[in-house]
Every structure is written in structure tokens, then in C-alpha cells.
Design an enzyme around this catalytic site. Structure first.
Site, PDB file in Angstrom:
ATOM      1  N   ASN A  50     -16.959 -57.211 -32.865  1.00 50.57           N
ATOM      2  CA  ASN A  50     -16.386 -55.957 -32.855  1.00 50.57           C
ATOM      3  C   ASN A  50     -17.288 -54.842 -32.447  1.00 50.57           C
ATOM      4  OD1 ASN A  50     -17.224 -54.642 -35.454  1.00 50.57           O
ATOM      5  ND2 ASN A  50     -16.352 -56.609 -35.948  1.00 50.57           N
ATOM      6  N   LYS A  63     -19.446 -51.997 -48.257  1.00 48.54           N
ATOM      7  CA  LYS A  63     -19.856 -51.206 -47.569  1.00 48.54           C
ATOM      8  C   LYS A  63     -19.126 -49.917 -47.183  1.00 48.54           C
ATOM      9  CE  LYS A  63     -21.551 -52.255 -43.244  1.00 48.54           C
ATOM     10  NZ  LYS A  63     -22.304 -52.748 -42.500  1.00 48.54           N
ATOM     11  N   LYS A  82     -18.459 -46.463 -44.530  1.00 46.84           N
ATOM     12  CA  LYS A  82     -19.054 -45.507 -43.558  1.00 46.84           C
ATOM     13  C   LYS A  82     -19.513 -44.230 -44.330  1.00 46.84           C
ATOM     14  CE  LYS A  82     -18.298 -48.764 -40.646  1.00 46.84           C
ATOM     15  NZ  LYS A  82     -19.671 -49.439 -39.916  1.00 46.84           N
ATOM     16  N   ASP A 104     -23.414 -46.944 -44.354  1.00 44.23           N
ATOM     17  CA  ASP A 104     -23.731 -47.127 -42.889  1.00 44.23           C
ATOM     18  C   ASP A 104     -23.395 -45.819 -42.005  1.00 44.23           C
ATOM     19  OD1 ASP A 104     -24.090 -48.231 -40.340  1.00 44.23           O
ATOM     20  OD2 ASP A 104     -22.230 -49.541 -40.614  1.00 44.23           O
ATOM     21  N   GLU A 150     -28.047 -47.988 -44.216  1.00 42.54           N
ATOM     22  CA  GLU A 150     -27.978 -48.471 -42.886  1.00 42.54           C
ATOM     23  C   GLU A 150     -27.992 -47.761 -41.547  1.00 42.54           C
ATOM     24  OE1 GLU A 150     -24.899 -51.613 -40.542  1.00 42.54           O
ATOM     25  OE2 GLU A 150     -24.932 -51.515 -42.579  1.00 42.54           O
ATOM     26  N   GLU A 163     -27.878 -54.306 -35.954  1.00 39.71           N
ATOM     27  CA  GLU A 163     -26.902 -54.862 -35.505  1.00 39.71           C
ATOM     28  C   GLU A 163     -26.664 -54.275 -33.879  1.00 39.71           C
ATOM     29  OE1 GLU A 163     -22.982 -52.113 -36.141  1.00 39.71           O
ATOM     30  OE2 GLU A 163     -24.097 -52.799 -37.906  1.00 39.71           O
ATOM     31  N   ASP A 186     -26.917 -59.700 -34.622  1.00 36.91           N
ATOM     32  CA  ASP A 186     -25.446 -60.280 -34.291  1.00 36.91           C
ATOM     33  C   ASP A 186     -25.655 -61.308 -32.873  1.00 36.91           C
ATOM     34  OD1 ASP A 186     -22.976 -61.169 -33.789  1.00 36.91           O
ATOM     35  OD2 ASP A 186     -22.014 -59.292 -34.326  1.00 36.91           O
ATOM     36  N   HIS A 207     -24.296 -58.701 -38.586  1.00 38.74           N
ATOM     37  CA  HIS A 207     -23.069 -57.997 -38.321  1.00 38.74           C
ATOM     38  C   HIS A 207     -22.220 -58.887 -37.677  1.00 38.74           C
ATOM     39  CE1 HIS A 207     -20.679 -56.073 -35.106  1.00 38.74           C
ATOM     40  NE2 HIS A 207     -20.529 -55.049 -36.004  1.00 38.74           N
ATOM     41  N   GLU A 252     -21.857 -60.655 -43.013  1.00 38.72           N
ATOM     42  CA  GLU A 252     -20.975 -59.367 -43.135  1.00 38.72           C
ATOM     43  C   GLU A 252     -19.568 -60.014 -43.284  1.00 38.72           C
ATOM     44  OE1 GLU A 252     -20.788 -54.851 -41.417  1.00 38.72           O
ATOM     45  OE2 GLU A 252     -20.774 -56.570 -40.134  1.00 38.72           O
TER      46      GLU A 252
END
Length: 386
Positions: free
Chosen positions: A53, A181, A183, A212, A238, A264, A291, A321, A340
Site C-alpha cells: 500500500n 502506531k 498517524k 508516524d 517516524e 519506507e 519494504d 513497512h 508491520e
């Protein structure tokens, strides 16, 4: 032994969630099937892949450049030295033939998607899980029987207040996760601090929470936010700034006293090397989130792991990630710190094998050949349509 066909299709993974930089209202991903003439259990071996994603489906360059390049290759040029299986390393070289260095763009995602399918096929031909193949052929012969995973969520969502955020985090703890985690960076600082404190009230301590920013801050904002959160003693802070702004990361590292994470959105060995050289990251405390599904695949990822070792870093600094089974296999087979996880979003790609629940923040892997997509029914049902 040959590859007889490669099929790709873009599928939606859209939702109304948003981080500090983008929303996911039009997000999609590529799925691929690499069909071979090798027979196992009475059926041709098919390797499956998809991209993580956060990056859109690279359908155009897959169909126009990379899939034709793979199908045009001579069979002997894509096999290992014994001729008993495909060689991911040789296939990587074929895919990257006539590609200029630098300016990586979306080709990293295209190659990473095909690379996943190749490794899936290779392990299926050997009739072993990918994590075992990696441990035996590239690692020390042993695997991590269970892998640390954390629940990534806490997205901004229309009408989502503090009670809803807390309910979300409670649900992750109920699922067996120990760390979560969220945002940040998408609302004013004071509002984000209230959100952070609300989550800490649920998870018990800042050490159970990562935040993040998704690259939203400039240096002044990153330092201001870091000063505001340092007393929470979070598990990590992050991607405060642009992923390629190594000077920002270096300056932030001088003043923020706790663990940080990034990587990531770095998609090549050279970008990862520059991060280690110039960004002031600390191998004793910090985490790296490269990733493989977005960054040319596992062949490139293992070059990054070698580079890290040469520079005094451990594979245990890496938590990829993406929240998918490919990275979980790498974590188990090559001794990463963990992986993750996206409970409930980016389905059917997020999450792991059916029947392997998270317990105390760790998850086990199925004893299934390949990366294990067949052990995740919803994902396998989609991939079979190829």
C-alpha cells in the site's frame, strides 16, 4: 523449466482514511501471477505477487517493459547454476537490463511486485516455505519461530474523535498486539498531543506507541514536534520529514533523544546507503523500514542488509513497512526485528495466514510452500482470478 506466462491486474484498495500527506480514496495495487511449466502436486507452479500500500499500481511499466522483458528471456538465462529452479538474482538482472541508474521512480514497485512472485514460485518448486528457503540458503539455517508485529492505524478519518481513536487502539490490544502506531502531523500540534495522550491512556505507556508523520514536517516543525513528545518516551518517532532529506533527519537526530524510524519511502540500495551515511541514524536505537515489495524486491533488499552489516547495523534494526506475508517471511528467515501489520485495512493484502492469531505481540507462520498466500483465503481468492 520455463516461465510460460505473466498476468497483471490493478485492483482497488481504496478507503476514506488519510495520513498527514495523502488520502487513500483512489489507492490501488497491482497483483501478478507468474505461471511456470513446473508441476508440483499435479498442478503447474504459479508464483503470486503484489505491491504494498501507499504506491499506486505500476500497471503500465509492468506490461510495457518488465513483463515482456521477462517473457523474452531465454530459459537457460533465468535458471540457477544447477538448472533445478529459477534464479531470482538472474531474473533481477534481466528485468533491470538497459535501465539507467538513479531516478528510480515507479519501476522499483514494478520490479518488486514481480520479484515477490518469483520468490513465491522458487519456494514452491522447492516445496518449502520461503522463510525456510531464506534461512537455509541465505541465512544461518535457523528461523524465528514467531515474529514481532505491531498494529499500524490511527489514521485520520471523517468524524473520528478521541473516543473512536481509543476504541480502535483497544481493538488492536484485544487482537493480541502489544504495540500500536498512529498517524500524526495532519492537525495542529495541540490536537495531536491530545490524540497521543488519549492513546497512551489505552496502551498504558509511551513505549507501546509509535507515531508516524509520513514526511510532512520541515526541520523547524520536526524539532518542535519532537520536543513536544520527548517526555512520552515513545517506541519511535517516524519519518518526520521528506524521506530524502537526510540533513533534516541528521539535525533532528541531534536533538531528539529517543528512537526514530524511517526508510519506507527509500526504494534502492543507494538511497538506503545514503541514509546510513548522512542522516545521523543510530544503530543502537533506531529502526529501518525498507519494504522489499516497493524497492526492487528481495534481491535488492538482501543487498541492503549486507550494506547495513558492513556499516555496523544489524538485521534486527529492520522492521519493514507494508504489513504483508512477504516481509513476514523475510523477518522470520533473515532475523529482522519484526514486521508491520494493518489489521482490518488494505485488505486482502494486509495481515497474515488464517488461523495464526497475534499473541502477546507476536505471530507465527504457516508451514506452507512459498510466501503463504494460499493460507490466507481472502487474498488467495483474489489472486486466483489471475
Amino acid at each position: 523449466m520455463k516461465i510460460v506466462d505473466v498476468v497483471e491486474r490493478a485492483v482497488p484498495i481504496s478507503s476514506n482514511i488519510a495520513n498527514a500527506f495523502i488520502d487513500f480514496s483512489k489507492m490501488n495495487a497491482s497483483i501478478v501471477a507468474v505461471k511456470t511449466d513446473v508441476i508440483r502436486n499435479g498442478k503447474p507452479v504459479v508464483g503470486y505477487g503484489f505491491n504494498s500500500n501507499g504506491r499506486y499500481a505500476p500497471s503500465g511499466i509492468l506490461r510495457e517493459r518488465f513483463i515482456p522483458r521477462l517473457l523474452e528471456a531465454k530459459s537457460e538465462d533465468i535458471l540457477n547454476e544447477s538448472g533445478t529452479n529459477f534464479s531470482p538474482e538472474k531474473i533481477f538482472d534481466i528485468l533491470m537490463a538497459n535501465e539507467k541508474p538513479g531516478g528510480h521512480g515507479e519501476r522499483t514497485v514494478a520490479v518488486g511486485t514481480l520479484d515477490m512472485a518469483i520468490w513465491d514460485a522458487v519456494a514452491k518448486i522447492e516445496e518449502v516455505p520461503l522463510y525456510k528457503l531464506l534461512a537455509d540458503q541465505y541465512g544461518d539455517g535457523t528461523i524465528d519461530e514467531k515474529v514481532f508485529v505491531y498494529a499500524a492505524g490511527g489514521y485520520y478519518f471523517p468524524g473520528k474523535g478521541l473516543p473512536e481513536l481509543q476504541d480502535e487502539m483497544k481493538s488492536y490490544l484485544d487482537m493480541g498486539y502489544s504495540k500500536v502506531k498512529m498517524k500524526v502531523g495532519g492537525v495542529p500540534l495541540k490536537e495531536d498531543l491530545k490524540r497521543i495522550e488519549a492513546v497512551i491512556n489505552v496502551v498504558g505507556t509511551g513505549q507501546n506507541l509509535m507515531v508516524d508523520v509520513n514526511g510532512r514536517f520541515n526541520l523547524e516543525e520536526a524539532i518542535e514536534f519532537g520536543n513536544a513528545i520527548k517526555d512520552y518516551h515513545l517506541f519511535w518517532y517516524e519519518e518526520a520529514g521528506d524521506p530524502l532529506d537526510y540533513q533534516l533527519q541528521e539535525e533532528l537526530s541531534k536533538v531528539y533523544p529517543h528512537a526514530m524510524a524511517t526508510g519506507e519511502n527509500l526504494f534502492s540500495l543507494q538511497d538506503a546507503t545514503n541514509l546510513i551515511r548522512y542522516a545521523g541514524m543510530n544503530p543502537k536505537t533506531d529502526f529501518l523500514q525498507f519494504d522489499c515489495a516497493l524497492s526492487y524486491g528481495l534481491v535488492e533488499y538482501m543487498k541492503i542488509l549486507n550494506m547495513l552489516e558492513e556499516n555496523g547495523w544489524s538485521s534486527r534494526n529492520c522492521i519493514p513497512h507494508g504489513g504483508h506475508q512477504m516481509s513476514l517471511n523475510i523477518a522470520a528467515g533473515l532475523k529482522l526485528y519484526g514486521n508491520e501489520s494493518y489489521p482490518g485495512i488494505f485488505q486482502p493484502f494486509g495481515g497474515f495466514a488464517d488461523g495464526h492469531a497475534v499473541e502477546d505481540g507476536f505471530v507465527t507462520l504457516p508451514d506452507a510452500p512459498g510466501i503463504g498466500v494460499e493460507a490466507k483465503e481472502q487474498l488467495y481468492d483474489l489472486l486466483k482470478t489471475l
